[in-house]
Design a protein around this motif. Sequence first.
Motif: not given
Lengths: 91, 91, 91, 91, 91
Positions: C19-25
């Motif tokens: 999940l690294n680098g993913m934008k969690l909104m």
Amino acid sequence: MIIGKVIGNVWATRKEESLNGMKLMVVRRLDTESGCEQESFVAVDCVGAGIGERVLVTTGSSARMALDNPNKPVDATIVGIIDEVEVRAEG
Amino acid sequence: MIIGKVIGNVWATRKEESLNGMKLMVVRRLDTESGCEQESFVAVDCVGAGIGERVLVTTGSSARMALDNPNKPVDATIVGIIDEVEVRAEG
Amino acid sequence: MIIGKVIGNVWATRKEESLNGMKLMVVRRLDTESGCEQESFVAVDCVGAGIGERVLVTTGSSARMALDNPNKPVDATIVGIIDEVEVRAEG
Amino acid sequence: MIIGKVIGNVWATRKEESLNGMKLMVVRRLDTESGCEQESFVAVDCVGAGIGERVLVTTGSSARMALDNPNKPVDATIVGIIDEVEVRAEG
Amino acid sequence: MIIGKVIGNVWATRKEESLNGMKLMVVRRLDTESGCEQESFVAVDCVGAGIGERVLVTTGSSARMALDNPNKPVDATIVGIIDEVEVRAEG
């Protein structure tokens, strides 16, 4: 899986080709204990169910495993006609 | 599958490339017996449905089986335009 | 798919490596007609969405089809930024 | 996964062949803290559960991973018999 | 994905062999804005979460992508320990 009652049929001449020949039935979900009716949905019949019969319905991707070809756009299939639901009070 | 009514369209220029060219329609879920309206969602039209029409919608991974390429980020597809929903009272 | 509004971000340093680098909104689901707000959830942004924008969200296994590698533990992705939702009254 | 209580059995002689030999049990979902009962559904038993036992149930496509052959139309399986649910007040 | 709070553990000696060694935790879903508590469920911990921590949970088939072997009967995994949820009022 869901326990439901078959309450009708759906007719759709203009539909996905891969759905041709499939029996589209309206099923009302039943609460196993109270028997009270809940939401309804459409399922493909795979076991020759009739109107009024209590049925076992599988949903999601697992539903497709009851089809001859699992790559069809179906998310609910009737996989059993229920003889008896035995619910124990102390259960 | 779900029975719903097409109530509109969604326009999104900035979107996943693989969704380009797809018709994104707003569908309101209908209760098959009462016809009363429930939650709404967005589905990709695969059968040429129009606003106001009653449609059959497949959801989840099964929805992708109606697409030319099933590896697209779509979780609801319109797979039929309903002629008739026949629900029997004693059903 | 779901129509929602981006209302925030989630920060989690200790997380699954993939999940690294993913934008969690944080996205709040909207009812398309009434616009009233419903439950909220977390989605990975794939189209550069910002806070306050109305977005199209795909959920379940289909969500993963928007990722560069579909074998990541993600069950909701933002796949479009909505320009307009056109709902017809007689619809 | 879901915590539930086994409350009964389902008998269906006319069913999908691939379901033959499977134990179909009625499970009532429990709220882990209050213990209050919620909706019921049918799951295939994979661990020898009995009526009245508290069980761990997996649903969706993941449920099929507990079967000898994952290509069967099953969307809920009992994968554990619960010894204890330890919920901390300050939790 | 879901934001939740870890509120406990589940112990089940008699379970699917492929679940052996997995930490089964009880998670209560949280509404991101109000923080009010919702339904609870069981998830496999993949990031070393502790009781009382706010966590990010992936559900459905996507949950299995966080496991070393995705062919296990798991439909919810804890994939992150949340540092901060930033929700903007005008969001």
